[in-house]
Design a protein around this motif. Structure first.
Motif, PDB file in Angstrom:
ATOM      1  N   LEU B  83     -74.250  45.881  52.354  1.00  0.00           N
ATOM      2  CA  LEU B  83     -75.055  47.091  52.535  1.00  0.00           C
ATOM      3  C   LEU B  83     -75.419  47.710  51.189  1.00  0.00           C
ATOM      4  O   LEU B  83     -76.566  48.094  50.966  1.00  0.00           O
ATOM      5  CB  LEU B  83     -74.295  48.117  53.385  1.00  0.00           C
ATOM      6  N   VAL B  86     -78.224  45.960  49.725  1.00  0.00           N
ATOM      7  CA  VAL B  86     -79.491  46.330  50.371  1.00  0.00           C
ATOM      8  C   VAL B  86     -80.005  47.659  49.814  1.00  0.00           C
ATOM      9  O   VAL B  86     -81.205  47.822  49.553  1.00  0.00           O
ATOM     10  CB  VAL B  86     -79.302  46.425  51.908  1.00  0.00           C
ATOM     11  N   ILE B  87     -79.075  48.605  49.595  1.00  0.00           N
ATOM     12  CA  ILE B  87     -79.480  49.906  49.046  1.00  0.00           C
ATOM     13  C   ILE B  87     -80.066  49.730  47.640  1.00  0.00           C
ATOM     14  O   ILE B  87     -81.057  50.356  47.268  1.00  0.00           O
ATOM     15  CB  ILE B  87     -78.278  50.880  49.033  1.00  0.00           C
ATOM     16  N   MET B  89     -81.693  47.185  46.599  1.00  0.00           N
ATOM     17  CA  MET B  89     -83.052  46.660  46.757  1.00  0.00           C
ATOM     18  C   MET B  89     -84.028  47.743  47.210  1.00  0.00           C
ATOM     19  O   MET B  89     -85.203  47.715  46.865  1.00  0.00           O
ATOM     20  CB  MET B  89     -83.048  45.498  47.763  1.00  0.00           C
ATOM     21  N   TYR B  90     -83.516  48.724  47.975  1.00  0.00           N
ATOM     22  CA  TYR B  90     -84.336  49.859  48.383  1.00  0.00           C
ATOM     23  C   TYR B  90     -84.784  50.645  47.152  1.00  0.00           C
ATOM     24  O   TYR B  90     -85.952  51.010  47.008  1.00  0.00           O
ATOM     25  CB  TYR B  90     -83.533  50.748  49.345  1.00  0.00           C
ATOM     26  N   LYS B  93     -87.478  48.874  45.132  1.00  0.00           N
ATOM     27  CA  LYS B  93     -88.839  49.058  45.641  1.00  0.00           C
ATOM     28  C   LYS B  93     -89.401  50.417  45.249  1.00  0.00           C
ATOM     29  O   LYS B  93     -90.607  50.564  45.111  1.00  0.00           O
ATOM     30  CB  LYS B  93     -88.847  48.926  47.166  1.00  0.00           C
ATOM     31  N   ASN B  94     -88.506  51.397  45.085  1.00  0.00           N
ATOM     32  CA  ASN B  94     -88.959  52.748  44.765  1.00  0.00           C
ATOM     33  C   ASN B  94     -88.970  53.017  43.267  1.00  0.00           C
ATOM     34  O   ASN B  94     -89.137  54.158  42.841  1.00  0.00           O
ATOM     35  CB  ASN B  94     -88.069  53.792  45.455  1.00  0.00           C
ATOM     36  N   PHE B 180     -83.619  40.796  42.806  1.00  0.00           N
ATOM     37  CA  PHE B 180     -83.874  40.479  44.205  1.00  0.00           C
ATOM     38  C   PHE B 180     -83.176  39.178  44.615  1.00  0.00           C
ATOM     39  O   PHE B 180     -82.515  39.100  45.647  1.00  0.00           O
ATOM     40  CB  PHE B 180     -85.390  40.360  44.420  1.00  0.00           C
TER      41      PHE B 180
END
Lengths: 113, 207
Positions: B83, B86-87, B89-90, B93-94, B180
């Protein structure tokens, strides 16, 4: 060079839309994570609860299968249809799964004791 | 191009897929993962056919060997590290470089926790006489779970290298695909662990 590309600036509206979309995706992934934790908990609980092994084994294998699909399609982005070479990637993963299954079959039927 | 300074507004929506290099890395890591699937499949199949086997009189049974609480805690460590990845990677993107570094480091810490527990577990087994060469069962077990542990170590070193090498560089289109790809690899390690805790530990305790 292989790093070169065209970058187009985004308008304010596009930018805000992108932010909202990725926030939404993040929310979905957190939900998927909660499901995975829950499935793990169920799997351990059924084993501890001491039901008949012939009953538990298919269930925990199924739970593992669901978890793996969630990982692959949510966390590992296999659900992104517009990703580069996604067809190649899917093909490789499923062929890998078939080869994996063949290993199980071969080792547990051809090899015996 | 690689030195272009971005703002969150100009940062592309899929920074890992914009360059040809990024696209190649994307498909490359997946082809590697599929070869890894085959590697682990053979180890799993070996383990299943050799479980509880050994030279006569020297068998350990998986029912008396494995302890579920430890396996459960290790699972939680690895799932949670998925998790945090995943955060990271969030934030990638930002265009939030601090977020990427911080959550990648959190992933590394959780991975280290997992690794420490695994080393403790192996140490305990060797201590009670269940060493690598003790039986067919022990060889198959240590090879399977040890190969997964080796993947964890490689993943940790990989992510630490990324965090330190790019500490002063900031996010750009050169290192975004690198973060990534490392994240994809880390999720794959988690996928393998899902099968290990199900097939080795849970089914081992069931007998």
């Amino acid at each position: 060079m292989s790093h070169d590309t065209e970058i187009q600036g985004r308008s304010q509206a596009e930018y805000e839309f992108g932010r909202r979309k990725s926030a939404e995706k993040m929310r979905k992934q957190v939900i998927n994570f909660a499901i995975m934790i829950f499935l793990t908990f169920i799997a351990f609980a059924t084993v501890v609860a001491d039901f008949a092994p012939t009953f538990i084994k298919p269930i925990i294998l199924l739970l593992a299968g669901i978890q793996v699909v969630l990982q692959l399609y949510s966390f590992m982005h296999m659900d992104e249809k517009e990703a580069p070479y996604i067809g190649v990637i899917s093909t490789f993963v499923w062929v890998g799964a078939i080869i994996a299954f063949t290993f199980f079959l071969a080792f547990n039927t051809i090899i015996w004791w | 191009m690689l030195d272009t300074k971005f703002t969150p507004q100009t940062w592309p929506e899929h920074p890992e897929q914009v360059t040809q290099e990024g696209k190649n890395k994307y498909v490359g890591i997946w082809i590697f993962i599929c070869s890894d699937i085959v590697l682990f499949a053979s180890l799993f199949a070996t383990y299943i056919s050799l479980r509880n086997r050994g030279p006569a009189g020297m068998e350990f049974t998986s029912q008396e060997l494995f302890e579920l609480p430890l396996a459960f805690v290790m699972t939680m460590f690895l799932l949670t590290s998925s998790l945090t990845s995943v955060i990271a990677m969030y934030h990638l993107k930002n265009y939030n470089f601090k977020g990427v570094q911080l959550w990648t480091l959190a992933t590394v810490l959780l991975g280290l926790g997992f690794l420490a527990l695994e080393i403790y577990e192996f140490y305990h087994y060797v201590h009670i006489g269940f060493g690598y060469t003790q039986s067919a069962f022990s060889s198959a077990f240590f090879t399977l779970v040890g190969t997964h542990g080796l993947h964890v170590i490689i993943g940790l070193v990989w992510m630490l290298c990324l965090v330190f090498r790019n500490a002063k560089r900031g996010l750009n289109l050169y290192n975004a695909p690198k973060y990534f790809v490392a994240s994809i690899y880390w999720h794959f390690i988690d996928v393998v662990w899902v099968f290990i805790f199900t097939v080795v530990y849970l089914m081992g305790v069931l007998g």
